[in-house]
Write a protein that holds these residues in place. Structure first.
Motif, short mmCIF file in Angstrom:
data_model
loop_
_atom_site.label_atom_id
_atom_site.label_comp_id
_atom_site.label_asym_id
_atom_site.label_seq_id
_atom_site.Cartn_x
_atom_site.Cartn_y
_atom_site.Cartn_z
N LEU A 118 -1.07 -8.24 -3.97
CA LEU A 118 -1.23 -9.66 -3.71
C LEU A 118 -2.71 -10.02 -3.66
N ASN A 119 -3.09 -11.05 -4.43
CA ASN A 119 -4.46 -11.56 -4.43
C ASN A 119 -5.45 -10.41 -4.63
N ALA A 120 -5.31 -9.75 -5.77
CA ALA A 120 -6.11 -8.57 -6.06
C ALA A 120 -7.61 -8.89 -6.04
N SER A 121 -8.36 -7.88 -5.64
CA SER A 121 -9.81 -8.03 -5.60
C SER A 121 -10.45 -6.74 -6.10
N GLY A 122 -11.77 -6.73 -6.12
CA GLY A 122 -12.47 -5.55 -6.61
C GLY A 122 -12.19 -4.30 -5.79
N SER A 123 -11.81 -4.47 -4.54
CA SER A 123 -11.53 -3.30 -3.70
C SER A 123 -10.23 -2.60 -4.09
N ASP A 124 -9.41 -3.24 -4.94
CA ASP A 124 -8.15 -2.65 -5.36
C ASP A 124 -8.30 -1.79 -6.61
N VAL A 125 -9.49 -1.69 -7.13
CA VAL A 125 -9.72 -0.87 -8.31
C VAL A 125 -9.54 0.60 -7.93
N GLY A 126 -8.81 1.34 -8.80
CA GLY A 126 -8.62 2.77 -8.54
C GLY A 126 -7.31 3.29 -9.12
N ARG A 127 -6.90 4.45 -8.65
CA ARG A 127 -5.73 5.15 -9.17
C ARG A 127 -4.53 4.92 -8.26
N TYR A 128 -3.39 4.51 -8.89
CA TYR A 128 -2.14 4.28 -8.18
C TYR A 128 -1.09 5.23 -8.75
N ALA A 129 -0.43 5.98 -7.88
CA ALA A 129 0.60 6.93 -8.31
C ALA A 129 1.91 6.60 -7.63
N CYS A 130 2.97 6.65 -8.42
CA CYS A 130 4.33 6.40 -7.91
C CYS A 130 5.12 7.70 -7.96
N ASP A 131 5.57 8.16 -6.82
CA ASP A 131 6.35 9.40 -6.74
C ASP A 131 7.81 9.08 -6.43
N SER A 132 8.72 9.79 -7.12
CA SER A 132 10.15 9.74 -6.81
C SER A 132 10.47 10.90 -5.89
N VAL A 133 10.89 10.59 -4.67
CA VAL A 133 11.12 11.60 -3.64
C VAL A 133 12.62 11.68 -3.36
N GLU A 134 13.19 12.85 -3.57
CA GLU A 134 14.62 13.07 -3.35
C GLU A 134 14.81 14.23 -2.39
N TRP A 135 15.71 14.04 -1.43
CA TRP A 135 15.97 15.08 -0.43
C TRP A 135 17.29 15.76 -0.77
N SER A 136 17.30 17.08 -0.65
CA SER A 136 18.53 17.85 -0.86
C SER A 136 18.55 19.00 0.14
N PHE A 182 -2.40 5.21 -3.18
CA PHE A 182 -3.64 4.65 -3.72
C PHE A 182 -4.78 5.54 -3.27
N SER A 183 -5.37 6.25 -4.23
CA SER A 183 -6.43 7.21 -3.92
C SER A 183 -5.98 8.18 -2.83
N ASP A 184 -4.74 8.73 -3.03
CA ASP A 184 -4.13 9.70 -2.13
C ASP A 184 -3.78 9.13 -0.76
N ARG A 185 -3.81 7.81 -0.64
CA ARG A 185 -3.39 7.17 0.62
C ARG A 185 -2.04 6.49 0.41
N ARG A 186 -1.07 6.81 1.28
CA ARG A 186 0.29 6.26 1.16
C ARG A 186 0.26 4.76 1.42
N LEU A 187 0.85 4.00 0.52
CA LEU A 187 0.91 2.55 0.65
C LEU A 187 2.24 2.13 1.23
N ARG A 188 2.22 1.18 2.13
CA ARG A 188 3.43 0.59 2.69
C ARG A 188 3.30 -0.92 2.59
N SER A 189 4.42 -1.59 2.71
CA SER A 189 4.41 -3.05 2.59
C SER A 189 3.53 -3.66 3.66
N SER A 190 2.68 -4.61 3.25
CA SER A 190 1.74 -5.29 4.13
C SER A 190 1.40 -6.62 3.47
#
Length: 815
Positions: free
Chosen positions: A610-628, A589-597
């Protein structure tokens, strides 16, 4: 043994791959799982016909010969939905009544199940069927698009089982038929028999065969380039009740046995019996303490130098407490060494009045018991087994078991899976872009999947698993055509044709390279994943099998942003799936890694706000990370932009409850008057994400958030259950008894043969099942495999008069 041992443990929900070397532990799964829906599968089945369990590939004639219950088909090897010819070999009413009178099921067991299909020459095949518990054999030809039964029937006892659901194996070598089966109606007299002008068999002694289950036979040309003047061998894999262990109940072990091709039996001792029958235990230890696993199927990966040929074997546990299966590989050279130089076991009487088996430490007779006639024996004046001394024959008659077990090539299993049991295996040698040849395993399961796996320098890698049957059912037969590039899987209800690879499934360069499939490479000029063997692939192709190195790939195109309206107070669900089973999703979220909270819940299917508010407005990116191999491969698979819903911008509007907003890919659902918030789900192409689990919370705020999650989950679950009910009502369910549906007696034909020429089935690629589909549970009888890997070594026969039949011992006491 000094080998680097890798074991893959793949369970349905949390597959684990453990590497037991230097104390290391890693985790792995099949990289991709493809459900039943792909158009490159071909299905053949015919109404009223079941148990498609016997296959013979005739690549020289371009057909797959398929044996089923009372039917034999010639299918186009390129597209099995094209039925070129068929012949129906049914039992007579008299035979069926006689079988039923003996206590067998008239409509299931008292039919003719085709069990044997072997080539005789370029056009002629040898075929046997159970014939209502009265085995019978005949000759059949295929030419000019016609299948013809010659009608020259022979006694099938000893060549084919009585019971259609009893495991057996057979092999044609030259003009001789080798078979391992039971020769009586009750299935209590096992025999390994060579049907020829000089027929020989095993002794009826428990020390030779003790309630065996036969699995596989194959021929090794050990006389080729033999400095000792050795003979060719026929190897047999089976399981039986162990006699060498003190156990409170019957203990089953896996065995490999061998006989010499030119064995003629003894002159006085072991007359018309094998003088070269020896056997040894197969070792394939599972990672957890358990009883010895049981061999289920074997495949011989042949090499031009027969000493480098390898047997690949599938094992399953013999106790119901374990759901592990394993694949072990055995070198022909290692098996040969145990039989040629190993110690024997011998029985001794102990005070408790029972027999105990120990290692024999005495002097061995000359020539060595169980050995073939070689140069050393010829120097002693012994030209055949008929010349062997009684002392040698008496020794091997009483002591056919070796003391040493056969160890796997890698010291332990190549692959261990947990979940659906493995049933069948075939292996293909694949030439990759790096110039190396890799053995690729195709492994069938009891729930209708085929797994593709390969070993890279000690690392086991499961490339993918593909569902080839819509309804879960055991794969009972696997055949491979390396030249045509197809795998053929047989089951109770039909036969499926699957290509060895479908490179187009990998849509990007990184996905193609990370698949580490030796069949595929990324063509930089054409910008697609293509088959390595294809002539159209360019010289600039990327393939990295050992490391999965994607550095040569160009960056992917950015994904489009999905606009999502945010209604304060609601829960918002943003779907996202990992790019493979080996990858994890990371949210930013805005280049900040999100973890469960208490505010965000990250799960495998996406992100829940959960219980979204105006502070949650912005860009959300989902990355698929695979290790090899220690390298992280990051791929953005979804991007969302959350904005306040039009008209909702003040704090006072956050207090509005029970409203539903739908706008540009946002779906909001409202619970009831007592639900303080709703859950919004962004619409994204792809499968519906799984429902999020409740996060554990410790604070009051967390408990409130957890309650809101629970309400959202409850609403989603109710919708899912309702949809499932509707689907079940529309689809309908029906079950099929083992062996196929009951057929009326009026349909039982009087004739034994019925020929159909050039009849084409209007089958399509993986058609929808006829009203419902058979739901057949796994049982010991359904997993039947009859591999015939013999080669057409017969000389060409001008007509049927040249076929004198396979020698049969009329005296039952002598068979």
């Amino acid at each position: 043994m000094g080998y680097f041992l890798v074991q893959c443990v793949c369970c349905i929900n949390s597959p684990i791959c453990s590497t037991r070397s230097l104390g290391l532990t890693v985790y792995c799964v099949p990289r991709k799982t493809f459900p039943y829906q792909y158009e490159d599968l071909r299905l053949f089945r015919e109404e009223g016909i079941w148990n498609y369990s016997t296959m013979l590939l005739r690549e020289d004639q371009g057909v797959l010969l398929l044996g089923a219950r009372e039917a034999i088909y010639a299918l186009d090897i390129h597209n099995i939905t094209n039925k070129k010819a068929a012949v129906y070999w049914r039992v007579t009413k008299e035979k069926q009544k006689e079988c039923a009178y003996k206590g067998k099921q008239s409509e299931v067991e008292c039919r003719n199940y085709i069990q044997t299909l072997h080539p005789v020459n370029d056009t002629t095949m040898y075929v046997c069927g159970t014939n209502a518990f009265s085995p019978i054999c005949d000759y059949m030809s295929y030419s000019d698009g016609r299948l013809v039964m010659y009608g020259r029937q022979e006694e099938g006892k000893g060549k084919c089982p009585f019971d259609p659901f009893q495991r057996y194996s057979s092999l044609m070598v030259g003009s001789d038929l080798y078979s391992a089966t039971f020769i009586n109606f009750l299935g209590s007299e096992p025999v390994v028999l060579r049907s020829s002008n000089t027929a020989v068999r095993t002794e009826f002694k428990s020390s030779w065969l003790n309630e065996p289950t036969f699995v596989y036979m194959d021929h090794i040309p050990e006389s080729a380039d033999s400095a000792e003047g050795d003979d060719d061998k026929v190897y047999l894999f089976f399981s039986e009740n162990a006699m060498e262990y003190d156990f409170y109940s019957k203990l089953t072990v896996s065995r490999v046995a061998r006989v010499c091709k030119e064995d003629m039996g003894g002159q006085r001792t072991l007359q018309r019996k094998w003088t070269s029958f020896v056997k040894a235990r197969l070792d394939c230890s599972l990672p957890e303490p358990s009883l010895p696993p049981i061999v289920q199927d074997v495949f011989l990966l042949k090499h031009q130098n027969w000493r480098r040929s390898v047997f690949y074997a599938v094992f399953t546990p013999q106790s119901g407490s374990s759901r592990m299966s394993a694949v072990c590989a055995y070198s022909v050279a290692a098996i040969r060494e145990v039989f040629n130089e190993g110690k024997f076991k011998t029985s001794v009487a102990v005070e408790t009045s029972h027999v105990k088996w120990i290692m024999y430490s005495g002097e061995l007779p000359v020539p060595r018991p169980g050995a073939c006639i070689n140069n050393a024996a010829r120097k002693l004046g012994m030209r055949s087994s008929l010349d062997l001394p009684d002392k040698t024959l008496q020794f091997i008659r009483d002591r056919p078991l070796m003391d040493e077990a056969i160890r796997p090539l890698t010291g332990g299993p190549l692959l261990v899976t947990q979940g659906a049991a493995l049933t069948r295996i075939v292996v293909d040698n694949v030439l990759a872009l790096d110039g190396h040849v890799y053995p690729v395993m195709f492994i069938g399961t009891e729930n209708g999947f085929i797994q593709k796996a390969v070993n890279y320098a000690g690392e086991m890698f499961v490339i993918e698993e593909i569902q080839v049957y819509e309804d879960p059912q055991p794969i009972s037969t696997l055949r491979l055509s390396s030249t045509k590039g197809h795998v053929y899987a047989g089951s109770v209800s039909g036969v499926v044709q699957m290509p060895v690879s479908n490179c187009s499934r990998q849509g990007s360069c990184s996905d193609c390279v990370l698949a580490r499939d030796p069949y595929c490479a990324w063509d930089l000029s054409a910008a697609r994943c293509s088959a390595v063997s294809s002539n159209s692939i360019g010289s600039a192709a990327v393939q990295s099998l050992a490391e999965g190195d994607t550095s040569k790939c160009t960056p992917p195109e950015p994904v489009s942003v999905i606009e999502v309206n945010l209604v304060p107070g609601n829960n918002i669900q943003l779907p996202c799936r990992a790019d493979s089973n080996l990858a994890q999703v990371h949210w930013f979220f805005s280049d900040r890694r999100l973890r469960s909270s208490p505010q965000y819940y990250v799960y495998s299917g996406g992100l829940l706000l959960l219980n979204a508010s105006g502070s949650d407005v912005g860009r959300y990116a989902c990355d698929s990370v695979e290790w090899s191999h220690g390298e992280m491969h990051n791929k953005t698979v979804a991007v969302y932009h959350l904005k306040l819903s039009p008209g909702l911008g003040g704090a006072e509007e956050e207090e509005e409850e029970g409203k539903t907003a739908v706008d540009d890919g946002v779906a909001n659902s409202s619970g009831g008057s007592d639900i303080p918030s709703t859950t919004e789900q962004a619409r994204i192409p792809g499968p519906k994400p799984e429902e999020p689990l409740l996060p554990e919370t410790q604070t009051d705020g967390g408990r409130v958030a957890g309650l809101r999650v629970a309400v959202a989950v409850l609403a989603l679950m109710c919708l899912s259950l309702f949809a499932a009910l509707v689907w079940k009502v529309k689809r309908g369910v029906w079950c099929l008894p083992l062996g196929g549906p009951q057929e009326s007696k009026a349909k039982t034909p009087v004739v034994e043969y019925a020929h159909v020429h050039n009849h084409t089935t209007s089958a399509v690629k993986m058609p929808e099942p006829a009203p419902g589909s058979p739901c057949i549970g796994n049982n010991n009888h359904s997993a039947v495999d009859f591999k015939g890997n013999g080669h057409p070594l017969f000389t060409s026969m001008a007509d049927i008069s040249c076929l004198d039949g396979l020698g049969y011992i009329n005296d039952e006491s002598e068979i």
